[in-house]
Design a protein around this motif. Structure first.
Motif, PDB file in Angstrom:
ATOM      1  N   LEU A  44      -2.042 -32.238 -82.625  1.00 21.51           N
ATOM      2  CA  LEU A  44      -1.663 -31.509 -81.422  1.00 21.51           C
ATOM      3  C   LEU A  44      -2.732 -30.471 -81.118  1.00 21.51           C
ATOM      4  N   PRO A  45      -3.207 -30.410 -79.909  1.00 21.50           N
ATOM      5  CA  PRO A  45      -4.229 -29.405 -79.585  1.00 21.50           C
ATOM      6  C   PRO A  45      -3.621 -28.003 -79.576  1.00 21.50           C
ATOM      7  N   PRO A  46      -4.456 -26.995 -79.755  1.00 17.23           N
ATOM      8  CA  PRO A  46      -3.944 -25.631 -79.616  1.00 17.23           C
ATOM      9  C   PRO A  46      -3.584 -25.365 -78.153  1.00 17.23           C
ATOM     10  N   THR A  47      -2.753 -24.363 -77.940  1.00 16.23           N
ATOM     11  CA  THR A  47      -2.422 -23.932 -76.586  1.00 16.23           C
ATOM     12  C   THR A  47      -3.028 -22.555 -76.358  1.00 16.23           C
ATOM     13  N   VAL A  48      -3.253 -22.233 -75.115  1.00 16.02           N
ATOM     14  CA  VAL A  48      -3.835 -20.950 -74.740  1.00 16.02           C
ATOM     15  C   VAL A  48      -2.845 -20.252 -73.817  1.00 16.02           C
ATOM     16  N   THR A  49      -2.537 -18.986 -74.098  1.00 17.77           N
ATOM     17  CA  THR A  49      -1.579 -18.243 -73.282  1.00 17.77           C
ATOM     18  C   THR A  49      -2.221 -17.791 -71.969  1.00 17.77           C
ATOM     19  N   ASP A  50      -1.366 -17.490 -70.996  1.00 17.06           N
ATOM     20  CA  ASP A  50      -1.847 -16.939 -69.732  1.00 17.06           C
ATOM     21  C   ASP A  50      -2.580 -15.617 -69.959  1.00 17.06           C
ATOM     22  N   ARG A  51      -2.119 -14.815 -70.927  1.00 15.34           N
ATOM     23  CA  ARG A  51      -2.795 -13.537 -71.216  1.00 15.34           C
ATOM     24  C   ARG A  51      -4.232 -13.751 -71.648  1.00 15.34           C
ATOM     25  N   ALA A  52      -4.471 -14.789 -72.450  1.00 14.73           N
ATOM     26  CA  ALA A  52      -5.843 -15.074 -72.901  1.00 14.73           C
ATOM     27  C   ALA A  52      -6.714 -15.515 -71.735  1.00 14.73           C
ATOM     28  N   PHE A  53      -6.195 -16.405 -70.896  1.00 18.98           N
ATOM     29  CA  PHE A  53      -6.966 -16.834 -69.721  1.00 18.98           C
ATOM     30  C   PHE A  53      -7.212 -15.662 -68.769  1.00 18.98           C
ATOM     31  N   THR A  54      -6.209 -14.802 -68.601  1.00 22.16           N
ATOM     32  CA  THR A  54      -6.363 -13.634 -67.731  1.00 22.16           C
ATOM     33  C   THR A  54      -7.450 -12.710 -68.253  1.00 22.16           C
ATOM     34  N   ARG A  55      -7.475 -12.484 -69.559  1.00 19.65           N
ATOM     35  CA  ARG A  55      -8.508 -11.609 -70.139  1.00 19.65           C
ATOM     36  C   ARG A  55      -9.897 -12.217 -69.945  1.00 19.65           C
ATOM     37  N   LEU A  56     -10.018 -13.525 -70.122  1.00 20.04           N
ATOM     38  CA  LEU A  56     -11.307 -14.184 -69.887  1.00 20.04           C
ATOM     39  C   LEU A  56     -11.754 -13.983 -68.445  1.00 20.04           C
ATOM     40  N   ALA A  57     -10.819 -14.052 -67.503  1.00 21.95           N
ATOM     41  CA  ALA A  57     -11.156 -13.820 -66.100  1.00 21.95           C
ATOM     42  C   ALA A  57     -11.590 -12.371 -65.886  1.00 21.95           C
ATOM     43  N   GLU A  58     -10.918 -11.431 -66.550  1.00 30.29           N
ATOM     44  CA  GLU A  58     -11.269 -10.013 -66.412  1.00 30.29           C
ATOM     45  C   GLU A  58     -12.685  -9.728 -66.896  1.00 30.29           C
ATOM     46  N   ILE A  59     -13.107 -10.406 -67.946  1.00 31.89           N
ATOM     47  CA  ILE A  59     -14.460 -10.162 -68.456  1.00 31.89           C
ATOM     48  C   ILE A  59     -15.498 -11.066 -67.794  1.00 31.89           C
ATOM     49  N   GLY A  60     -15.049 -11.937 -66.900  1.00 31.44           N
ATOM     50  CA  GLY A  60     -15.959 -12.763 -66.121  1.00 31.44           C
ATOM     51  C   GLY A  60     -16.648 -13.858 -66.909  1.00 31.44           C
ATOM     52  N   ALA A  61     -15.947 -14.465 -67.854  1.00 29.12           N
ATOM     53  CA  ALA A  61     -16.554 -15.503 -68.690  1.00 29.12           C
ATOM     54  C   ALA A  61     -17.061 -16.676 -67.848  1.00 29.12           C
ATOM     55  N   ALA A  62     -16.219 -17.236 -66.993  1.00 34.58           N
ATOM     56  CA  ALA A  62     -16.615 -18.398 -66.189  1.00 34.58           C
ATOM     57  C   ALA A  62     -17.749 -18.037 -65.234  1.00 34.58           C
ATOM     58  N   ALA A  63     -17.710 -16.831 -64.700  1.00 35.37           N
ATOM     59  CA  ALA A  63     -18.770 -16.396 -63.784  1.00 35.37           C
ATOM     60  C   ALA A  63     -20.127 -16.343 -64.488  1.00 35.37           C
ATOM     61  N   GLN A  64     -20.099 -16.154 -65.811  1.00 32.61           N
ATOM     62  CA  GLN A  64     -21.326 -16.139 -66.607  1.00 32.61           C
ATOM     63  C   GLN A  64     -21.671 -17.533 -67.136  1.00 32.61           C
ATOM     64  N   GLY A  65     -20.854 -18.537 -66.789  1.00 28.34           N
ATOM     65  CA  GLY A  65     -21.070 -19.896 -67.282  1.00 28.34           C
ATOM     66  C   GLY A  65     -20.661 -20.057 -68.732  1.00 28.34           C
ATOM     67  N   LYS A  66     -19.756 -19.204 -69.202  1.00 23.55           N
ATOM     68  CA  LYS A  66     -19.347 -19.205 -70.608  1.00 23.55           C
ATOM     69  C   LYS A  66     -17.886 -19.598 -70.763  1.00 23.55           C
ATOM     70  N   ALA A  67     -17.561 -20.026 -71.968  1.00 20.46           N
ATOM     71  CA  ALA A  67     -16.197 -20.335 -72.374  1.00 20.46           C
ATOM     72  C   ALA A  67     -15.906 -19.565 -73.653  1.00 20.46           C
ATOM     73  N   LEU A  68     -14.627 -19.342 -73.930  1.00 21.95           N
ATOM     74  CA  LEU A  68     -14.248 -18.736 -75.202  1.00 21.95           C
ATOM     75  C   LEU A  68     -14.271 -19.832 -76.256  1.00 21.95           C
ATOM     76  N   ARG A  69     -15.134 -19.698 -77.258  1.00 17.74           N
ATOM     77  CA  ARG A  69     -15.200 -20.657 -78.351  1.00 17.74           C
ATOM     78  C   ARG A  69     -14.353 -20.137 -79.506  1.00 17.74           C
ATOM     79  N   VAL A  70     -13.418 -20.969 -79.976  1.00 15.49           N
ATOM     80  CA  VAL A  70     -12.605 -20.657 -81.144  1.00 15.49           C
ATOM     81  C   VAL A  70     -12.971 -21.690 -82.199  1.00 15.49           C
ATOM     82  N   ALA A  71     -13.470 -21.211 -83.335  1.00 13.25           N
ATOM     83  CA  ALA A  71     -13.911 -22.097 -84.411  1.00 13.25           C
ATOM     84  C   ALA A  71     -13.352 -21.594 -85.735  1.00 13.25           C
TER      85      ALA A  71
END
Length: 107
Positions: free
Chosen positions: A3-30
């Motif tokens: 089963l893949p991990p799930t990502v909460t709306d809070r995590a996606f919202t925080r990524l938007a606040e820091i502008g990850a996609a605008a920088q061409g980046k993704a949150l990598r979890v390893a």
């Protein structure tokens, strides 16, 4: 089947606040060996790679490499704000124990 991990709306919202996609980046979890409990989470902004699992929401992306995926099966990736600070956090049902700060775990 893993089963893949799930990502909460809070995590996606925080990524938007820091502008990850605008920088061409993704949150990598390893997951890597080490830490006080045997394994540790590595969380960073990075560019997606060919073998990554891609999780998308709110125009943002979280990626998990194929080696880390079995360790994160069914996990929840969240963003928390606590007295000790704000951070991306993993709720991992596969972990039998974890350290006090939540960055390392054992299976």
């Amino acid at each position: 089947m893993t089963l893949p991990p799930t990502v909460t709306d809070r995590a996606f919202t925080r990524l938007a606040e820091i502008g990850a996609a605008a920088q061409g980046k993704a949150l990598r979890v390893a997951v890597e060996g080490g830490g006080c409990s045997g394994f540790q989470y590595e969380i960073d902004l990075d560019t997606p790679k060919d073998d990554d699992l891609i999780l998308e929401g709110r125009g943002e992306t979280v990626v998990v490499d194929s080696v880390s995926l079995p360790f994160l099966a069914g996990a929840t990736i969240d963003f928390t704000e606590e007295l000790i600070g704000a951070r991306f956090a993993i709720d991992n049902p596969n972990a039998s124990s974890s350290c006090g700060c939540g960055t390392s775990f054992s299976i």
